[in-house]
Design a protein around this motif. Structure first.
Motif, PDB file in Angstrom:
ATOM      1  N   PHE A 185      65.830  41.479 -29.889  1.00  0.00           N
ATOM      2  CA  PHE A 185      64.383  41.639 -29.934  1.00  0.00           C
ATOM      3  C   PHE A 185      63.988  43.076 -30.264  1.00  0.00           C
ATOM      4  O   PHE A 185      62.986  43.314 -30.945  1.00  0.00           O
ATOM      5  CB  PHE A 185      63.751  41.195 -28.613  1.00  0.00           C
ATOM      6  CG  PHE A 185      63.781  39.703 -28.425  1.00  0.00           C
ATOM      7  CD1 PHE A 185      63.015  38.869 -29.237  1.00  0.00           C
ATOM      8  CD2 PHE A 185      64.582  39.117 -27.458  1.00  0.00           C
ATOM      9  CE1 PHE A 185      63.043  37.492 -29.083  1.00  0.00           C
ATOM     10  CE2 PHE A 185      64.615  37.742 -27.289  1.00  0.00           C
ATOM     11  CZ  PHE A 185      63.850  36.922 -28.107  1.00  0.00           C
ATOM     12  N   ALA A 186      64.783  44.029 -29.797  1.00  0.00           N
ATOM     13  CA  ALA A 186      64.509  45.430 -30.132  1.00  0.00           C
ATOM     14  C   ALA A 186      64.682  45.659 -31.633  1.00  0.00           C
ATOM     15  O   ALA A 186      63.882  46.352 -32.268  1.00  0.00           O
ATOM     16  CB  ALA A 186      65.433  46.346 -29.339  1.00  0.00           C
ATOM     17  N   ALA A 187      65.712  45.044 -32.211  1.00  0.00           N
ATOM     18  CA  ALA A 187      65.945  45.169 -33.650  1.00  0.00           C
ATOM     19  C   ALA A 187      64.823  44.509 -34.441  1.00  0.00           C
ATOM     20  O   ALA A 187      64.365  45.049 -35.467  1.00  0.00           O
ATOM     21  CB  ALA A 187      67.293  44.547 -34.017  1.00  0.00           C
TER      22      ALA A 187
ATOM     23  N   MET B  23      61.836  45.839 -37.424  1.00  0.00           N
ATOM     24  CA  MET B  23      61.663  45.217 -38.736  1.00  0.00           C
ATOM     25  C   MET B  23      60.234  44.794 -39.016  1.00  0.00           C
ATOM     26  O   MET B  23      59.831  44.718 -40.180  1.00  0.00           O
ATOM     27  CB  MET B  23      62.567  43.972 -38.849  1.00  0.00           C
ATOM     28  CG  MET B  23      64.039  44.224 -38.722  1.00  0.00           C
ATOM     29  SD  MET B  23      64.945  42.634 -38.814  1.00  0.00           S
ATOM     30  CE  MET B  23      66.595  43.164 -38.348  1.00  0.00           C
ATOM     31  N   SER B  24      59.490  44.471 -37.957  1.00  0.00           N
ATOM     32  CA  SER B  24      58.182  43.858 -38.173  1.00  0.00           C
ATOM     33  C   SER B  24      57.143  44.354 -37.169  1.00  0.00           C
ATOM     34  O   SER B  24      57.468  44.581 -35.999  1.00  0.00           O
ATOM     35  CB  SER B  24      58.310  42.334 -38.064  1.00  0.00           C
ATOM     36  OG  SER B  24      57.037  41.713 -38.085  1.00  0.00           O
TER      37      SER B  24
ATOM     38  N   ALA C 188      69.601  39.725 -36.629  1.00  0.00           N
ATOM     39  CA  ALA C 188      68.532  39.456 -35.665  1.00  0.00           C
ATOM     40  C   ALA C 188      67.516  38.444 -36.173  1.00  0.00           C
ATOM     41  O   ALA C 188      66.771  37.859 -35.382  1.00  0.00           O
ATOM     42  CB  ALA C 188      67.832  40.766 -35.305  1.00  0.00           C
ATOM     43  N   LEU C 189      67.478  38.199 -37.483  1.00  0.00           N
ATOM     44  CA  LEU C 189      66.511  37.266 -38.056  1.00  0.00           C
ATOM     45  C   LEU C 189      66.924  35.798 -37.872  1.00  0.00           C
ATOM     46  O   LEU C 189      66.112  34.903 -38.022  1.00  0.00           O
ATOM     47  CB  LEU C 189      66.324  37.552 -39.547  1.00  0.00           C
ATOM     48  CG  LEU C 189      65.641  38.884 -39.898  1.00  0.00           C
ATOM     49  CD1 LEU C 189      65.697  39.109 -41.408  1.00  0.00           C
ATOM     50  CD2 LEU C 189      64.205  38.895 -39.404  1.00  0.00           C
ATOM     51  N   LYS C 190      68.193  35.575 -37.524  1.00  0.00           N
ATOM     52  CA  LYS C 190      68.711  34.216 -37.425  1.00  0.00           C
ATOM     53  C   LYS C 190      68.048  33.463 -36.274  1.00  0.00           C
ATOM     54  O   LYS C 190      67.946  33.952 -35.153  1.00  0.00           O
ATOM     55  CB  LYS C 190      70.224  34.257 -37.216  1.00  0.00           C
ATOM     56  CG  LYS C 190      70.903  32.884 -37.256  1.00  0.00           C
ATOM     57  CD  LYS C 190      72.396  33.032 -37.037  1.00  0.00           C
ATOM     58  CE  LYS C 190      73.118  31.703 -37.140  1.00  0.00           C
ATOM     59  NZ  LYS C 190      73.169  31.204 -38.523  1.00  0.00           N
TER      60      LYS C 190
END
Length: 322
Positions: free
Chosen positions: A168-170, A174-175, A262-264
């Motif tokens: 979640f930190a990553a 990203m967004s 992390a997007l998976k």
């Protein structure tokens, strides 16, 4: 009286996130440790956790029973930590989580070894999640082969190498927007990896009840929204939290299951979030918890700043509000 140095413990999955903490906990208690892993040459990071010659990695793949039987030779205790969060090729939930647990248990029974099996809160043969159903099948197989086995069911596990708080930190890097699946209302009881490892070592010591199922949770029950808010405070980032209905989340997961890092997100993970993941009242009443073992669990807020600082703009030297 025999000392722990006379006891050989074989740990399957000992090179992973939870595994390295379990190996460390066992090494501190002077057990001899054999680590069964698919790639022993990549398990060198375990050696410094114990004394010279105390930890030995061997090749074992739960999909190949002969390799598991070989790894169990002369062992006194078997620990199964092997698990996957998403399927990939031959590494399916049934093959690894369910059949894999059965393979270890049968090898333990043939050797006359005791067994500790790490499952998960939410294991349920009627669950909408294939992961949860496989976990339930694994538990059933373990107890069928080794009725005296100890089953440990942790809630979501956090720690410096986790795929939870770090993920979640990553995502926050990203967004500017973070989705809250199901509105972020799902309740979890995050548990520190070191506390789970201590419980495993206690089970090896013989401090758990034979054939019992323990549920391991941290000191707080938190919603997904509250957990993400804690992470954002720690990394000193402000992000917009947007509720995402389960139906839409499942549709998006059809595509995101192929995304990297992390997007998976898989449809099965969305299904898991439909159910709260907390220690049951019955486990608490029976003392089948961390507290029942005399372990005082650490909270997320006490531990995650020790490793999430790397997601702050100025790293470990940043100050809140800076």
């Amino acid at each position: 009286m025999a000392s722990n140095t006379d006891t050989l413990v074989t740990v399957f999955g000992g090179s992973g996130f939870l595994g390295r903490h379990v190996v460390r906990a066992l090494a501190k208690r002077d057990y001899r440790i054999r680590v069964g892993v698919r790639r022993p040459e990549l398990a060198g990071h375990l050696q410094p956790l114990g004394k010279v010659g105390q930890i030995h990695a061997v090749q074992a793949n739960l999909r190949y029973p002969a390799s598991v039987r070989a790894a169990m030779r002369d062992s006194h205790v078997a620990i199964n930590l092997v698990g996957i969060l998403s399927k990939s090729g031959a590494q399916t939930f049934d093959a690894v989580v369910a059949e894999g647990a059965a393979t270890v248990a049968k090898a333990a029974a043939a050797t006359g070894a005791r067994m500790v099996h790490v499952s998960a809160i939410g294991a349920d043969d009627k669950s909408a999640s294939a992961y949860a159903r496989a976990k339930a099948a694994g538990e059933k197989a373990v107890l069928a082969a080794v009725p005296s086995a100890t089953i440990l069911r942790p809630s979501v596990v956090f720690g410096s190498e986790d795929q939870f708080a770090n993920r979640f930190a990553a995502l926050a890097l990203m967004s500017p927007v973070l989705p809250l699946i199901g509105g972020g209302a799902t309740k979890l009881q995050p548990v520190y990896v070191g506390d789970v490892a201590t419980a495993v070592a206690d089970a090896v010591d013989g401090r758990t009840k034979a054939g019992a199922v323990y549920e391991l949770g941290g000191p707080e029950v938190l919603s997904m929204r509250e957990i993400i808010q804690i992470i954002l405070r720690v990394i000193e980032r402000e992000r917009v939290l947007v509720p995402l209905p389960f139906l839409i989340a499942r549709f998006k997961a059809m595509f995101l299951q192929f995304a990297p890092g992390a997007l998976k997100l898989t449809p099965d993970q969305v299904a898991l979030l439909r159910t709260d993941n907390v220690v049951s009242d019955s486990a608490t009443a029976a003392g089948l918890t961390l507290q029942g073992l005399g372990i005082s669990p650490d909270s997320m807020e006490a531990v995650v700043p020790q490793y999430l600082w790397r997601f702050r703009k100025a790293g470990q030297f940043a100050q809140n509000g800076a």
